[in-house]
Design an enzyme around this catalytic site. Structure first.
Site, PDB file in Angstrom:
ATOM      1  N   HIS A 312      89.193  41.687 100.509  1.00  6.95           N
ATOM      2  CA  HIS A 312      88.441  41.955 101.648  1.00  6.95           C
ATOM      3  C   HIS A 312      88.548  43.057 102.367  1.00  6.95           C
ATOM      4  O   HIS A 312      89.758  43.222 102.757  1.00  6.95           O
ATOM      5  CB  HIS A 312      88.014  40.516 102.299  1.00  6.95           C
ATOM      6  CG  HIS A 312      86.744  40.621 103.080  1.00  6.95           C
ATOM      7  ND1 HIS A 312      86.304  41.191 104.152  1.00  6.95           N
ATOM      8  CD2 HIS A 312      85.343  39.992 102.725  1.00  6.95           C
ATOM      9  CE1 HIS A 312      85.137  41.086 104.342  1.00  6.95           C
ATOM     10  NE2 HIS A 312      84.410  40.191 103.552  1.00  6.95           N
ATOM     11  N   ASP A 369      83.459  34.637  97.622  1.00  4.80           N
ATOM     12  CA  ASP A 369      82.735  34.538  96.231  1.00  4.80           C
ATOM     13  C   ASP A 369      83.642  33.718  95.240  1.00  4.80           C
ATOM     14  O   ASP A 369      83.250  33.504  93.941  1.00  4.80           O
ATOM     15  CB  ASP A 369      82.444  35.922  95.782  1.00  4.80           C
ATOM     16  CG  ASP A 369      81.554  36.647  96.443  1.00  4.80           C
ATOM     17  OD1 ASP A 369      80.298  36.077  96.600  1.00  4.80           O
ATOM     18  OD2 ASP A 369      81.786  37.665  96.945  1.00  4.80           O
TER      19      ASP A 369
HETATM   20  N1  ACO Z   1      92.101  42.751  92.569  1.00  2.00           N
HETATM   21  C1  ACO Z   1      93.227  43.829  92.467  1.00  2.00           C
HETATM   22  N2  ACO Z   1      93.510  44.644  93.286  1.00  2.00           N
HETATM   23  C2  ACO Z   1      92.571  44.818  94.492  1.00  2.00           C
HETATM   24  C3  ACO Z   1      91.596  43.860  94.752  1.00  2.00           C
HETATM   25  C4  ACO Z   1      91.438  42.969  93.867  1.00  2.00           C
HETATM   26  N3  ACO Z   1      90.176  42.181  93.819  1.00  2.00           N
HETATM   27  N4  ACO Z   1      91.069  44.417  95.773  1.00  2.00           N
HETATM   28  C5  ACO Z   1      91.879  45.324  96.120  1.00  2.00           C
HETATM   29  N5  ACO Z   1      92.751  45.698  95.486  1.00  2.00           N
HETATM   30  C6  ACO Z   1      93.812  46.560  95.882  1.00  2.00           C
HETATM   31  C7  ACO Z   1      93.484  47.880  95.528  1.00  2.00           C
HETATM   32  O1  ACO Z   1      93.415  48.282  94.117  1.00  2.00           O
HETATM   33  C8  ACO Z   1      94.194  48.705  96.427  1.00  2.00           C
HETATM   34  O2  ACO Z   1      95.568  48.706  95.713  1.00  2.00           O
HETATM   35  P1  ACO Z   1      96.234  50.416  96.153  1.00  2.00           P
HETATM   36  O3  ACO Z   1      96.979  50.276  97.618  1.00  2.00           O
HETATM   37  O4  ACO Z   1      97.572  50.118  95.129  1.00  2.00           O
HETATM   38  O5  ACO Z   1      95.410  51.421  95.609  1.00  2.00           O
HETATM   39  C9  ACO Z   1      94.415  47.759  97.759  1.00  2.00           C
HETATM   40  O6  ACO Z   1      94.104  46.431  96.927  1.00  2.00           O
HETATM   41  C10 ACO Z   1      93.299  48.122  98.740  1.00  2.00           C
HETATM   42  O7  ACO Z   1      92.241  47.984  98.117  1.00  2.00           O
HETATM   43  P2  ACO Z   1      90.817  48.595  98.536  1.00  2.00           P
HETATM   44  O8  ACO Z   1      90.081  48.922  97.478  1.00  2.00           O
HETATM   45  O9  ACO Z   1      91.180  49.853  99.525  1.00  2.00           O
HETATM   46  O10 ACO Z   1      90.047  47.673  99.643  1.00  2.00           O
HETATM   47  P3  ACO Z   1      88.727  47.671 100.108  1.00  2.00           P
HETATM   48  O11 ACO Z   1      88.782  47.164 101.457  1.00  2.00           O
HETATM   49  O12 ACO Z   1      88.154  49.143 100.080  1.00  2.00           O
HETATM   50  O13 ACO Z   1      87.977  46.675  98.980  1.00  2.00           O
HETATM   51  C11 ACO Z   1      86.841  44.977  98.192  1.00  2.00           C
HETATM   52  C12 ACO Z   1      87.413  45.363  99.543  1.00  2.00           C
HETATM   53  C13 ACO Z   1      85.817  45.672  97.564  1.00  2.00           C
HETATM   54  C14 ACO Z   1      86.239  43.414  98.510  1.00  2.00           C
HETATM   55  C15 ACO Z   1      88.117  44.656  97.261  1.00  2.00           C
HETATM   56  O14 ACO Z   1      88.948  43.847  97.519  1.00  2.00           O
HETATM   57  C16 ACO Z   1      87.367  44.258  95.783  1.00  2.00           C
HETATM   58  O15 ACO Z   1      86.969  45.184  94.773  1.00  2.00           O
HETATM   59  N6  ACO Z   1      87.358  42.929  95.648  1.00  2.00           N
HETATM   60  C17 ACO Z   1      86.850  42.232  94.469  1.00  2.00           C
HETATM   61  C18 ACO Z   1      85.510  42.185  94.359  1.00  2.00           C
HETATM   62  C19 ACO Z   1      84.911  41.013  95.418  1.00  2.00           C
HETATM   63  O16 ACO Z   1      85.401  40.083  95.210  1.00  2.00           O
HETATM   64  N7  ACO Z   1      84.031  41.666  96.094  1.00  2.00           N
HETATM   65  C20 ACO Z   1      83.370  40.443  97.020  1.00  2.00           C
HETATM   66  C21 ACO Z   1      83.934  41.020  98.467  1.00  2.00           C
HETATM   67  S1  ACO Z   1      83.203  39.631  99.767  1.00  2.00           S
HETATM   68  C22 ACO Z   1      81.602  40.114  99.815  1.00  2.00           C
HETATM   69  O17 ACO Z   1      81.071  41.005  99.711  1.00  2.00           O
HETATM   70  C23 ACO Z   1      80.856  39.028 100.200  1.00  2.00           C
END
Ligand code: ACO
Length: 437
Positions: A312, A369
């Protein structure tokens, strides 16, 4: 010029740029969050800030919802989500978010009556559903028909009074449920079921989804409670992508129907409200044996895919909504006497991930989720309706934010800047003088 809800702290930030020191005021929120106020930065320095994805940008001051990502805390109008989940209903929560305090008995009753009075769709609006193909995605139908609602109440396109706003809000919250259920009925080739004024908000939704003209559907009280909890936990989450979209569209002085319709579109994506259905796809893939849990997590760590329902932007510890939903999923399955092996897979997956350095070092924990789909499955909601369910729940939050921004009156149109990195100025080449490629 400060607005009513903005408070300056006694701190000052200093920026030294090309040898000149600039003073930047620091704002403080009611929960002691601090922000450097850069509103005059470009005017005074000629520079802008660069923050793709807005991870460090406060786009507004808001008094609706507070999230503390480090502590895993979520408050609606000051009330912790755990207390609301335990004591409140979705309708009471909607009123709280929109009007700023818990309603008294008469206020809650009046709001319920207003929702009941506005649950029907105009018969002409019903014909819109005929224009969609039966395999049309319900999120597309929902956003289109919610926007079209405004055509049937043109006087509510220019809201002037609190009463007009309350009516528009009630229309959207009540009718979105009818539109959602009818989008599903259309996809199944089933006759539309009209809302039943004797039923509560959640009962009525399940009735419109699953009743037949010759056999009415009577959900068990545990199912109604689980649905009310699901909607309550989704009701607001401050400046996420869809809420920011609603506020951005509102900033052009667009009407409520158009603004929340845009919110539905923003919610649709897999990284936002579409994640709940993506979680179920992921769990089913693991169940099918295509991949075991360890193998799947290795794929995630190689960045070939994401662990859906994890991570998140704000929460860097457990999302409190996930904790509540995890328990609610167990309770609902127990009450219905059913076993869902996807819940077992989800629990195992979550435990494995939480003991893996890749996830712990990035502070990746289950979000709202991760378990919500298990509840929706137990309610027989089809997977392509999951983001629609999220949208119904989020509607009070979007409406509250729209009203807050509208009430602020003088808010500026939202218009971020950019750093241009394309070609510098060049002269137009006539067709005959152009080279290939
Ligand atoms: N699975 C694996 N790796 C992840 C995940 C994940 N679900 N989420 C983040 N990471 C990793 C990224 O690859 C990144 O790694 P790095 O530092 O090696 O590059 C690091 O964690 C930081 O991630 P960001 O993408 O910069 O985090 P951001 O805050 O932009 O993204 C998000 C948040 C979109 C929710 C992300 O965690 C994600 O894609 N989760 C999966 C989708 C999801 O569950 N969405 C629902 C969110 S809650 C909502 O909208 C109600």
């Amino acid at each position: 010029m400060l607005k009513d809800n903005e408070k300056v702290s006694n701190k000052t930030a200093y920026l030294i740029l090309d040898g000149t020191t600039y003073e930047l005021p620091v704002m403080v929120g009611s929960e002691k969050e601090h922000a450097i106020d850069i509103r005059n930065l470009r005017k005074e320095t000629g520079h802008i800030t660069y923050d793709p994805g807005y991870g460090n940008t406060g786009s507004c001051a808001s008094a609706i919802t507070y999230v503390n990502g480090e502590q895993g805390a979520l408050h609606y109008r000051g009330y912790p989500i755990e207390e609301i989940a335990q004591n409140g209903s979705f309708i009471e929560t909607a009123w709280l978010l929109i009007f700023g305090r818990l309603p008294n008995y008469e206020e809650r009753q009046r709001f319920r009556d207003l929702l009941t009075d506005n649950e029907l769709l105009h018969e002409d609006l019903k014909h819109h559903f005929e224009g969609f193909p039966s395999n049309g995605h319900p999120m597309a139908i929902l956003s289109a028909v919610v926007n079209a609602m405004g055509c049937y109440d043109p006087e509510l396109l220019e809201i002037q009074t609190r009463q007009e706003f309350a009516l528009a809000a009630a229309k959207v919250i009540s009718k979105v449920r009818t539109i959602a259920a009818w989008a599903y009925r259309k996809s199944q080739g089933l006759p539309f079921m009209y809302p039943d004024p004797e039923r509560s908000y959640c009962q009525n939704f399940l009735h419109m989804m699953f009743s037949e003209p010759y056999r009415l559907y009577d959900p068990a009280p545990e199912e109604v409670r689980a649905l009310s909890l699901f909607f309550t936990l989704h009701a607001d989450h401050e400046q996420n992508c869809s809420c920011s979209t609603v506020r951005m569209v509102q900033s052009t002085q667009a009407n409520l129907f158009a603004s929340v319709s845009a919110g539905i579109c923003a919610l649709w994506g897999r990284l936002h409200g579409g994640a709940n259905s993506a979680v179920i796809d992921m769990l089913e893939e693991i169940r099918s044996g295509q991949e075991d849990i360890k193998g799947f997590l290795e794929k995630v760590k190689r960045k070939e895919t994401r662990l859906m329902g994890f991570g998140h932007r704000v929460y860097k510890s457990f999302d409190p909504r996930a904790r509540i939903l995890q328990k609610a999923a167990h309770d609902l399955l127990k009450a219905k006497g059913i076993k869902d092996d996807l819940l077992d897979i989800a629990m195992e997956l979550s435990e494995e991930a939480q003991s893996d350095e890749y996830f712990t070092s990035r502070s990746l924990y289950p979000n709202v989720d991760f378990y919500s789909g298990i509840i929706l499955r137990a309610l027989n909601i089809p997977v392509n309706m999951y983001p629609v369910m999220f949208a119904i729940g989020r509607m009070p939050g979007w409406i509250a934010h729209w009203y807050e921004a509208y009430g602020a009156g003088l808010e500026k149109i939202h218009r971020p800047r950019q750093i241009y990195v394309g070609e510098t100025r060049r002269s137009y080449t006539k067709m005959g003088d152009r080279k290939d490629g």
